[in-house]
Structures are given as C-alpha cells and as structure tokens.
Design a protein around this motif. Structure first.
Motif, mmCIF file in Angstrom:
data_model
loop_
_atom_site.group_PDB
_atom_site.id
_atom_site.type_symbol
_atom_site.label_atom_id
_atom_site.label_comp_id
_atom_site.label_asym_id
_atom_site.label_seq_id
_atom_site.Cartn_x
_atom_site.Cartn_y
_atom_site.Cartn_z
ATOM 1 N N MET A 105 22.362 -79.237 20.668
ATOM 2 C CA MET A 105 21.365 -78.825 19.677
ATOM 3 C C MET A 105 21.822 -77.575 18.923
ATOM 4 S SD MET A 105 19.249 -81.240 19.968
ATOM 5 C CE MET A 105 18.147 -80.619 18.688
ATOM 6 N N ALA A 106 22.495 -76.656 19.625
ATOM 7 C CA ALA A 106 22.992 -75.444 18.966
ATOM 8 C C ALA A 106 24.005 -75.796 17.882
ATOM 9 C CB ALA A 106 23.620 -74.504 20.000
ATOM 10 N N LEU A 107 24.921 -76.711 18.200
ATOM 11 C CA LEU A 107 25.913 -77.123 17.208
ATOM 12 C C LEU A 107 25.272 -77.912 16.073
ATOM 13 C CD1 LEU A 107 28.894 -78.156 19.528
ATOM 14 C CD2 LEU A 107 28.757 -76.157 18.037
ATOM 15 N N MET A 108 24.263 -78.733 16.412
ATOM 16 C CA MET A 108 23.578 -79.501 15.376
ATOM 17 C C MET A 108 22.900 -78.579 14.365
ATOM 18 S SD MET A 108 20.734 -82.566 15.796
ATOM 19 C CE MET A 108 21.521 -83.113 17.296
ATOM 20 N N LYS A 139 12.876 -85.238 10.070
ATOM 21 C CA LYS A 139 12.854 -86.605 9.547
ATOM 22 C C LYS A 139 14.234 -87.239 9.369
ATOM 23 C CE LYS A 139 8.382 -86.179 7.236
ATOM 24 N NZ LYS A 139 7.628 -86.332 5.969
ATOM 25 N N LYS A 140 15.268 -86.557 9.813
ATOM 26 C CA LYS A 140 16.605 -87.155 9.763
ATOM 27 C C LYS A 140 16.775 -88.099 10.958
ATOM 28 C CE LYS A 140 18.284 -84.830 6.230
ATOM 29 N NZ LYS A 140 17.327 -83.723 6.053
ATOM 30 N N THR A 141 17.740 -89.012 10.848
ATOM 31 C CA THR A 141 18.015 -89.963 11.932
ATOM 32 C C THR A 141 19.208 -89.485 12.747
ATOM 33 O OG1 THR A 141 17.119 -91.849 10.714
ATOM 34 C CG2 THR A 141 18.669 -92.329 12.489
ATOM 35 N N LEU A 142 18.961 -89.321 14.037
ATOM 36 C CA LEU A 142 20.017 -88.941 14.967
ATOM 37 C C LEU A 142 20.462 -90.171 15.752
ATOM 38 C CD1 LEU A 142 21.757 -86.924 16.639
ATOM 39 C CD2 LEU A 142 19.760 -86.629 18.133
ATOM 40 N N GLY A 143 21.736 -90.462 15.721
ATOM 41 C CA GLY A 143 22.285 -91.564 16.507
ATOM 42 C C GLY A 143 23.003 -91.021 17.737
ATOM 43 N N ASP A 195 22.104 -90.057 10.222
ATOM 44 C CA ASP A 195 22.463 -88.854 9.468
ATOM 45 C C ASP A 195 23.275 -87.908 10.347
ATOM 46 O OD1 ASP A 195 20.830 -89.384 7.008
ATOM 47 O OD2 ASP A 195 19.188 -89.303 8.477
ATOM 48 N N TYR A 196 23.018 -87.960 11.633
ATOM 49 C CA TYR A 196 23.766 -87.185 12.629
ATOM 50 C C TYR A 196 24.185 -88.156 13.736
ATOM 51 C CZ TYR A 196 21.751 -82.952 10.546
ATOM 52 O OH TYR A 196 21.377 -81.948 9.679
ATOM 53 N N ILE A 197 25.401 -87.980 14.237
ATOM 54 C CA ILE A 197 25.886 -88.809 15.342
ATOM 55 C C ILE A 197 26.434 -87.885 16.425
ATOM 56 C CG2 ILE A 197 27.612 -90.508 16.076
ATOM 57 C CD1 ILE A 197 27.428 -91.735 13.268
ATOM 58 N N THR A 198 25.969 -88.096 17.654
ATOM 59 C CA THR A 198 26.440 -87.283 18.773
ATOM 60 C C THR A 198 26.896 -88.183 19.908
ATOM 61 O OG1 THR A 198 25.833 -85.533 20.346
ATOM 62 C CG2 THR A 198 24.080 -87.035 19.690
ATOM 63 N N ARG A 224 26.873 -86.023 9.670
ATOM 64 C CA ARG A 224 27.364 -84.909 10.482
ATOM 65 C C ARG A 224 27.614 -85.417 11.905
ATOM 66 N NH1 ARG A 224 24.043 -82.582 6.590
ATOM 67 N NH2 ARG A 224 24.871 -80.634 5.673
ATOM 68 N N VAL A 225 28.723 -84.990 12.504
ATOM 69 C CA VAL A 225 29.191 -85.527 13.785
ATOM 70 C C VAL A 225 29.296 -84.421 14.822
ATOM 71 C CG1 VAL A 225 31.115 -86.701 14.948
ATOM 72 C CG2 VAL A 225 30.460 -87.383 12.626
ATOM 73 N N LEU A 226 28.877 -84.749 16.054
ATOM 74 C CA LEU A 226 28.914 -83.779 17.146
ATOM 75 C C LEU A 226 29.593 -84.396 18.363
ATOM 76 C CD1 LEU A 226 25.317 -83.409 16.338
ATOM 77 C CD2 LEU A 226 26.570 -81.274 16.529
#
Length: 527
Positions: A105-108, A139-143, A195-198, A224-226
């Motif tokens: 979460m900190a990096l996100m 409201k972004k999508t986290l995968g 929108d984000y992938i971790t 954005r990638v984590l």
C-alpha cells in the motif's frame, strides 16, 4: 547444539535459543568462501534471503539438521539438495504478512502521489506542484495476482480506499473471493481491466517472468505495477520497455531479479516513474520479531525430535489431525525398525495397509516414518522423515499405500508387507488407549508385543523343548528374560517366539541358539 545466524534477525529469537542452552553464533558478514568453511560446524542455521544455501554449500554441511528461514520466501535455499541430505527446511509464513501488505500500500500510494520524487525535488531546491500532480486510488481497479495470505490483506486495505478489487489465483476457491469482496477472474481479464496490478505469488517455474512482454502488451495504457513478492516474477527488461514506451505509468518495486542492486540497475533510469526499495516488504520491527521468534521456536521443535509447524520438505498435517495420528507415526516407525531387524535380503517393494478410522486422515507422514524405520538401521547413511522416500526411490524400492475404513478386530490396524525375491514378510500393529503401541501379528502369527527394548526373535518348528533350550542358554550367559510371546500356525507347524531380554547377545550365542534342532531363524532387535 550449535546454531549459525547468518542474516539479520531480531534478538528475540536468539534469546529463545540461548535460553535453552543453544550455542548461537551471530555472523552476518560471512563471505561465500567463509560460509563453505564454517557451515559444517553447525547443527542449525537461521537465515533470511541473503545467505546462499545452494548444493555446493550444503555439501559442506556435514552436521546440519535444520535450516530455518526467518520469513516466507526460500529462493536462496536448494530444498531438494537439503532433502537428499536429510536436512529439515522450514520457513515462517504469515509472520510478516501485515508488513508486506502495508509495504504494498505504501508503494501504491507512493507511485500514485509521487511522494518520493517530490521529496527529492524539494531537497534539490525545486518546487513544482504541477510536475508532481498525482492520481487517486478512489474507484480505481486493483488487480491482485495471488490471493493468498498477503494478497488477501492487500485486498482488504484496498477496499478501504474504495478501490474495485479483482484477483486471479487458480488455488483460491470462489468462496474466499466473495468473503473478501473480490471478483475472481482469469489472468488475461485482470491484465485488461486493472489500473493497478500487484503480485503476491511465490517464485516457481509457473510464475517465473509471469509479467513479461506479452502480459504488458495486454494491459491498459497508464497502468501502475507493484511487486512486493519475488523479484523474478517480473521480467525487468520487459518492464523497462513498457515504462519507456509509456504503457506503464509507474512502478513500485521492492524485490528484484538480482539482489543487492548495482549502480547499473536499469529501472533506476526512471527517476520520476519508479520507486525501488531494498526488499523491505517484511522488514518492520514487529515482523522481524515475529519471524525471528517463530524460526527459533520451530528449530527447537526439531532439536527436540518434534515436528516443525511449517516444514517445506517433510509431510505435515493440521495440528488437530497430528494429535490424532501422532501415536501411529511412532507405531509405523517401530514396525519399520522391527522389520529391519528381520531383513536378510534386498527390499523390492513396501506395501502399507491402513484399516479403520485412521484411514480418513492424510497418512503420508506414517508411510514416511515407516520407510525411515526400515531403512535407517540397514543403510550407512542417515535416513529420516525428510529423505526417506528419496532414498527408497534411489534404491528402486516401490512404495504402495492402501486404505480401508473396515477393520474387523481392531479399531485401527497398520499392516506392513515387504516383498523381496518372491518372499513376503508381514507385520501388523495398533495403538491401545491413545499411546500404548502394540505389534499384534508377525507373518500371520497372532501375538501381543510391546515394541520396546531388546528383543530376541526366533523362527522354529513347533516342537517340545525349544523354548526351554533357548531359556537355558540365555540363563547360562546371564541374560535375563523380561517377557515372552509365542505364536504358531498349527500344532507341529511353523512357530515364532519373541523374548524381551535385558541386554543384547553376541554372535556366538546367536549361533549356538541357531544350532538347536528345529530352529530356522534367530534375530536380535533393539527398538
């Protein structure tokens, strides 16, 4: 016992070991050559991700009994090589899960709000609010790729930021997804929608470079990638290319394909797009205490001949199941040891039959313990729960296991059949009152034997005088008989006698007993 601590861990774990009289050496600056020289002096080692325990190092680990990874990942440990040497490998999953989830979460947030970049700009005298304008998580999508313990914690935290969370994980049931409020999808759909992938998966053959050129091409522009899992799960050259082309707007990378990093690390080129960290996912005061304490406690379990809680290379069970079958693990090993004392030829096949209520459990630990019991006394190498099946396999021994809920006489019965050169020897045992181990049949002879101490076993013809002659010979040699069991298939047929004696007897006395008319076999067993 001597233990080497080769990577930085909390003092809390060291205190536990030293409190039990363990001699602990704390040395986190060993070179590879020094490690090769030193590893043979220790019974145990506690490490994190920086100590390489490869096949070469482990070949020098002549006394090592246990490897404890203070953390969850174990890419730096050759588990197969350790298993061949009978070394137990364990890790401490879950003890740093919260720290890893919070680092994600900190990096996100960091790559969304350009926190590190803006801070560095101010230190350089630059005030530029427009350049470091960020993006909201709302409201972004986290995968999430990998919805295990850490992935689930990330999902809960992301939901708190009002994110839409989707995930892919072939090993997670849909019920867990529903409980977390997470939609389970296939990988391709996750790549297209997020929108984000971790990533939160271990590094395996299947997950190596899980995100590479093909996967990046399927993602949204500006994704954005984590990665706070394993460095080799992302092809960093492919990530570099995606960042260069603008496909990826930002990346937060805590783990790397090669650690530590050198000054030529390609992702350092992106000062405003990428935040890199030196593998800090599980590095908090709380997590360091947790993994250190857990590693130390599990190591003590092994030193005290128990089962570690989270082994990586021995069969394990849920605690409740282990409580129920633990006496049968001891019985299985005794059956194996008893057979080893009778063995006279090469073993071709080991068959184990489980009957009764016990057949409802995972009995892999029992079969492994039984193999250990058979092989350890008859081989020069150390055979234990870690390498027993491997040793059997290397010697071409076939292992089979049969289960049945039906047991006519006993509530539970474990039967061992060993085949070689067309001959079959059979032993059967059970447990009374949760802890009273008994062998109840030997080669079809009914018997009631406590498998403990020194046993003299004879095969002979059922005829008058044999029991008396054996007793007289033992008495003449000052060997006391504690108990006696007899069995026969019919009057005048084949018979067996098992004597519990107070001390072992020499070869000359065994040969003298063997010369008794009607005697066909004499064996001395120490159980």
């Amino acid at each position: 016992m001597k233990v080497l601590v080769s990577d930085t861990i909390s003092q809390a774990g060291i205190d536990i070991l030293e409190g039990k009289g363990i001699d602990v050496t704390y040395n986190t600056s060993l070179s590879y050559e020094e490690l090769l020289e030193e590893i043979g002096n220790y019974d145990g080692i506690i490490l994190r991700s920086m100590t390489p325990l490869n096949e070469e190092v482990l070949s020098h680990a002549t006394n090592l009994k246990v490897i404890a990874r203070a953390g969850s990942g174990y890419d730096n440990i050759d588990v197969e090589a350790a298993s061949k040497k009978g070394i137990i490998v364990l890790n401490t999953p879950g003890q740093n899960s919260v720290s890893a989830a919070e680092q994600t979460m900190a990096l996100m947030l960091g790559i969304s709000r350009n926190v590190a970049q803006a801070h560095q700009a101010i230190r350089e005298g630059i005030w530029d609010r427009k350049k470091y304008m960020g993006a909201e998580l709302n409201k972004k999508t986290l995968g999430i790729i990998g919805l295990g313990r850490i992935g689930g914690l990330v999902a809960k935290r992301a939901k708190g930021f009002n994110m839409n969370v989707i995930a892919t994980d072939p090993y997670i049931p849909s019920s867990k997804g529903k409980k977390l409020g997470v939609e389970l999808v296939e990988l391709d759909e996750l790549l297209e929608r997020s929108d984000y992938i971790t990533l939160h998966t271990p590094h395996t053959e299947e997950t190596h470079h899980l995100l590479s050129d093909e996967e990046f091409s399927k993602m949204k522009d500006g994704v954005r990638v984590l990665n706070v899992a394993r460095g080799k799960n992302i092809d960093h050259k492919a990530l570099y290319k995606a960042l260069k082309e603008g496909k990826v707007a930002g990346a937060g990378i805590d783990v790397h394909e090669e650690e530590p990093l050198d000054e030529d690390y390609i992702l350092l080129e992106f000062k405003d797009k990428v935040i890199v960290a030196p593998h800090l996912g599980g590095t908090t005061v709380e997590a360091m205490d947790n993994v250190s304490i857990d590693a130390a406690k599990q190591m003590l379990m092994v030193f005290e001949n128990g089962f570690p809680r989270t082994p990586l290379n021995i069969p394990t069970l849920k605690p409740d199941d282990m409580d129920n079958i633990k006496p049968y693990i001891s019985l299985a090993e005794k059956l194996g040891s008893f057979y080893a004392g009778l063995a006279e030829d090469r073993i071709e096949e080991i068959e184990v039959v489980y009957q009764g209520e016990i057949s409802n459990y995972d009995l892999n630990p029992l079969t492994t313990a039984l193999i250990q019991g058979i092989l350890n006394p008859i081989l020069d190498e150390n055979v234990n729960l870690v390498n027993a099946r491997l040793v059997a396999e290397e010697r071409g021994i076939t292992i089979s296991e049969t289960k049945s809920t039906n047991s006519k006489v006993y509530s539970n019965l474990v039967t061992l059949r060993v085949k070689n050169n067309g001959n079959v020897r059979e032993l059967a045992g059970t447990v009374f009152n949760d802890s009273d181990l008994r062998i109840v049949a030997i080669d079809g002879y009914e018997i009631d034997l406590i498998p403990k101490g020194i046993l003299l076993v004879t095969n002979h013809t059922d005829q008058p005088g044999i029991v008396g002659k054996v007793g007289s010979m033992l008495g003449a040699n000052n060997v006391n008989i504690a108990s006696m069991q007899l069995g026969r298939n019919k009057v005048g047929g084949r018979a067996i006698m098992v004597l519990n004696i107070d001390q072992e007897i020499g070869e000359s006395l065994k040969e003298e007993i063997m010369e008794i008319e009607g005697m066909t076999g004499v064996y001395v067993l120490a159980l």
